[in-house]
Design a protein around this motif. Structure first.
Motif, PDB file in Angstrom:
ATOM      1  N   ARG A   1      98.387  55.173  57.138  1.00 38.84           N
ATOM      2  CA  ARG A   1      97.371  54.241  56.340  1.00 38.84           C
ATOM      3  C   ARG A   1      96.191  55.028  55.863  1.00 38.84           C
ATOM      4  NH1 ARG A   1      97.645  48.092  58.792  1.00 38.84           N
ATOM      5  NH2 ARG A   1      99.743  47.735  58.664  1.00 38.84           N
ATOM      6  N   GLU A   2      95.808  55.972  56.886  1.00 38.60           N
ATOM      7  CA  GLU A   2      94.598  56.855  56.533  1.00 38.60           C
ATOM      8  C   GLU A   2      94.629  57.369  55.138  1.00 38.60           C
ATOM      9  OE1 GLU A   2      90.767  57.785  57.528  1.00 38.60           O
ATOM     10  OE2 GLU A   2      92.156  56.571  58.523  1.00 38.60           O
ATOM     11  N   LYS A   3      95.849  58.024  54.849  1.00 35.44           N
ATOM     12  CA  LYS A   3      95.991  58.805  53.676  1.00 35.44           C
ATOM     13  C   LYS A   3      95.947  57.684  52.736  1.00 35.44           C
ATOM     14  CE  LYS A   3      99.047  62.086  51.268  1.00 35.44           C
ATOM     15  NZ  LYS A   3     100.470  62.823  51.261  1.00 35.44           N
ATOM     16  N   LEU A   4      96.521  56.542  52.608  1.00 37.97           N
ATOM     17  CA  LEU A   4      96.389  55.697  51.790  1.00 37.97           C
ATOM     18  C   LEU A   4      95.115  55.184  51.544  1.00 37.97           C
ATOM     19  CD1 LEU A   4      99.651  53.709  52.535  1.00 37.97           C
ATOM     20  CD2 LEU A   4      99.392  55.583  50.824  1.00 37.97           C
ATOM     21  N   ASN A   5      94.385  55.150  52.629  1.00 37.14           N
ATOM     22  CA  ASN A   5      92.958  54.456  52.625  1.00 37.14           C
ATOM     23  C   ASN A   5      92.175  55.235  51.447  1.00 37.14           C
ATOM     24  OD1 ASN A   5      93.715  52.154  54.037  1.00 37.14           O
ATOM     25  ND2 ASN A   5      92.871  53.107  55.935  1.00 37.14           N
ATOM     26  N   GLN A   6      92.345  56.648  51.718  1.00 34.01           N
ATOM     27  CA  GLN A   6      91.535  57.848  50.881  1.00 34.01           C
ATOM     28  C   GLN A   6      92.117  57.781  49.700  1.00 34.01           C
ATOM     29  OE1 GLN A   6      92.290  61.454  53.130  1.00 34.01           O
ATOM     30  NE2 GLN A   6      91.092  60.979  54.922  1.00 34.01           N
ATOM     31  N   GLY A   7      93.212  57.580  49.119  1.00 31.21           N
ATOM     32  CA  GLY A   7      93.561  57.634  47.974  1.00 31.21           C
ATOM     33  C   GLY A   7      92.855  56.301  47.254  1.00 31.21           C
ATOM     34  N   LEU A   8      93.182  55.018  47.629  1.00 25.72           N
ATOM     35  CA  LEU A   8      92.723  53.723  47.274  1.00 25.72           C
ATOM     36  C   LEU A   8      91.232  54.021  47.333  1.00 25.72           C
ATOM     37  CD1 LEU A   8      93.568  51.012  46.454  1.00 25.72           C
ATOM     38  CD2 LEU A   8      93.235  50.328  48.787  1.00 25.72           C
ATOM     39  N   GLU A   9      90.580  54.547  48.046  1.00 27.55           N
ATOM     40  CA  GLU A   9      89.156  54.624  47.804  1.00 27.55           C
ATOM     41  C   GLU A   9      88.527  55.400  46.617  1.00 27.55           C
ATOM     42  OE1 GLU A   9      85.310  56.701  50.365  1.00 27.55           O
ATOM     43  OE2 GLU A   9      87.042  56.119  51.428  1.00 27.55           O
ATOM     44  N   LEU A  10      89.534  56.668  46.492  1.00 31.66           N
ATOM     45  CA  LEU A  10      89.112  57.426  45.167  1.00 31.66           C
ATOM     46  C   LEU A  10      89.503  56.888  44.203  1.00 31.66           C
ATOM     47  CD1 LEU A  10      88.476  60.421  44.335  1.00 31.66           C
ATOM     48  CD2 LEU A  10      90.908  60.913  44.567  1.00 31.66           C
ATOM     49  N   MET A  11      90.473  55.693  43.853  1.00 25.22           N
ATOM     50  CA  MET A  11      90.937  55.223  42.593  1.00 25.22           C
ATOM     51  C   MET A  11      89.959  54.409  42.206  1.00 25.22           C
ATOM     52  SD  MET A  11      95.030  54.542  43.265  1.00 25.22           S
ATOM     53  CE  MET A  11      95.352  53.823  41.746  1.00 25.22           C
ATOM     54  N   ILE A  12      89.401  53.633  43.274  1.00 24.66           N
ATOM     55  CA  ILE A  12      88.228  52.529  43.017  1.00 24.66           C
ATOM     56  C   ILE A  12      86.858  53.362  42.856  1.00 24.66           C
ATOM     57  CG2 ILE A  12      86.985  50.634  43.874  1.00 24.66           C
ATOM     58  CD1 ILE A  12      89.198  49.955  45.884  1.00 24.66           C
ATOM     59  N   ASP A  13      86.455  54.242  43.445  1.00 22.47           N
ATOM     60  CA  ASP A  13      85.181  54.921  43.122  1.00 22.47           C
ATOM     61  C   ASP A  13      85.150  55.550  41.857  1.00 22.47           C
ATOM     62  OD1 ASP A  13      82.593  55.506  44.599  1.00 22.47           O
ATOM     63  OD2 ASP A  13      83.450  57.693  44.341  1.00 22.47           O
ATOM     64  N   SER A  14      86.025  55.940  41.196  1.00 26.20           N
ATOM     65  CA  SER A  14      86.049  56.817  40.070  1.00 26.20           C
ATOM     66  C   SER A  14      85.524  56.014  38.995  1.00 26.20           C
ATOM     67  CB  SER A  14      87.306  57.152  39.600  1.00 26.20           C
ATOM     68  OG  SER A  14      87.873  58.192  40.450  1.00 26.20           O
ATOM     69  N   PRO A  15      85.919  54.659  38.720  1.00 28.09           N
ATOM     70  CA  PRO A  15      85.313  53.794  37.499  1.00 28.09           C
ATOM     71  C   PRO A  15      83.902  53.254  38.333  1.00 28.09           C
ATOM     72  CG  PRO A  15      86.958  52.711  38.411  1.00 28.09           C
ATOM     73  CD  PRO A  15      87.110  54.109  39.314  1.00 28.09           C
ATOM     74  N   ALA A  16      83.727  53.083  39.165  1.00 26.30           N
ATOM     75  CA  ALA A  16      82.712  52.483  39.923  1.00 26.30           C
ATOM     76  C   ALA A  16      81.220  53.135  40.041  1.00 26.30           C
ATOM     77  CB  ALA A  16      82.667  52.172  41.301  1.00 26.30           C
ATOM     78  N   VAL A  17      81.383  54.634  39.729  1.00 27.83           N
ATOM     79  CA  VAL A  17      80.234  55.581  39.684  1.00 27.83           C
ATOM     80  C   VAL A  17      79.476  55.162  38.470  1.00 27.83           C
ATOM     81  CG1 VAL A  17      79.473  57.759  39.369  1.00 27.83           C
ATOM     82  CG2 VAL A  17      81.213  57.111  40.963  1.00 27.83           C
ATOM     83  N   GLU A  18      80.174  54.740  37.260  1.00 23.93           N
ATOM     84  CA  GLU A  18      79.468  54.485  35.939  1.00 23.93           C
ATOM     85  C   GLU A  18      78.624  52.951  36.170  1.00 23.93           C
ATOM     86  OE1 GLU A  18      82.285  54.451  32.883  1.00 23.93           O
ATOM     87  OE2 GLU A  18      82.864  56.638  33.102  1.00 23.93           O
TER      88      GLU A  18
END
Length: 292
Positions: free
Chosen positions: A136-153
């Motif tokens: 799950r740790e690896k999946l959590n990191q991937g999920l965080e990256l997918m959400i954070d990419s558009p949220a920066v704008e």
């Protein structure tokens, strides 16, 4: 004249108080104020404390900078190895740019929620069941990256994302339980077989040692007899092998030689044509050893 002047001053003071009350804004420590003047973003973001705006011209919108804990509703999907699962998660995020969070997106909370649900379904489709359960740790990191990419704008940063629970069908749970039980039984059999192999090697070495030294076998027999006789709850029938008689006879002769070291005082050996006396002496020695 004085009364009119006093009245004018009082009216001005009252108007000033009304203006100040309508223009005063208090921003808390965990908030920031974004001011719009006639619909346009005006000036810098207001800091915590007492702030003044122009009534009827300016409008202030307060943005909370605290970390927001948002649960992601359970999403049902099919993993890459064709297993239907339901996965729910939780997202921790906060606003780092209040102006962008107000201007660039209509409702940043709703936008983050929808992006989290979409990303979670995408992660389910790309992952296997074993990864969802144990990696799950690896999946959590991937999920965080997918959400954070558009949220920066949107002026939002994702602090962390955690997968809370993975719900499996009952048939899959039973299959996994049978697999785990079979694996543990296999390991138990392997451990038992290895123990038997090691014990057989030790027994083989012990047997070889006793074959080289027959007296060790007789001593082991006497130890076993003493251990069984110590319980005193059973009748012990002990067959006396010829080797034991010879061992006791040899020990008796060595003891006699040690007591009479001189050749002139050494008694004559017992005649060879009376083996019964030798057997009786051996039995007496064995009885005394068992009683001790």
């Amino acid at each position: 004249m004085v009364e009119e002047l006093i009245g004018a001053v009082a009216a001005a003071a009252a108007g000033g108080l009304v203006y100040l009350a309508s223009a005063a804004r208090v921003v808390k420590q965990y908030e920031r104020g974004v001011v719009f003047r006639l619909g346009r973003l005006h000036g810098e973001v207001r800091r915590p404390g007492f702030n003044l705006i122009v009534p009827a011209v300016d409008r202030m919108r307060k943005v909370n900078l605290q970390i927001v804990t948002m649960p992601v509703p359970a999403q049902e999907g099919i993993t890459r190895d064709n297993v239907t699962v339901r996965v729910d998660a939780v997202v921790y995020f906060k606003v780092v740019d209040p102006a962008a969070a107000v201007v660039n997106v209509e409702d940043y909370r709703f936008a983050v929620s929808q992006m989290a649900q979409t990303s979670l379904r995408s992660i389910i489709g790309k992952s296997e069941l074993d990864d969802l359960l144990s990696n799950r740790e690896k999946l959590n990191q991937g999920l965080e990256l997918m959400i954070d990419s558009p949220a920066v704008e949107w002026g939002v940063t994702i602090d962390r994302v955690e997968i809370k629970d993975v719900s499996l069908p009952d048939t899959m749970k039973r299959s996994m339980a049978r697999q785990a039980e079979a694996d543990r039984e296999r390991r138990a059999r392997v451990i038992n077989a290895d123990a038997e192999y090691q014990a057989s090697k030790k027994l083989s070495q012990a047997a070889q040692q006793m074959a080289d030294t027959p007296s060790a076998l007789q001593l082991r027999l006497l130890q076993t007899v003493m251990a069984v006789a110590a319980e005193k709850n059973s009748t012990l029938v002990l067959p006396i092998p010829v080797e034991l008689l010879r061992f006791l006879e040899r020990g008796h002769q060595e003891g006699a030689e040690g007591a009479h070291p001189e050749e002139g005082d050494r008694p004559a050996p017992a005649p060879a044509d009376h083996p019964v006396d030798t057997a009786e002496q051996a039995i007496d020695e064995l009885r005394r050893a068992v009683e001790q």
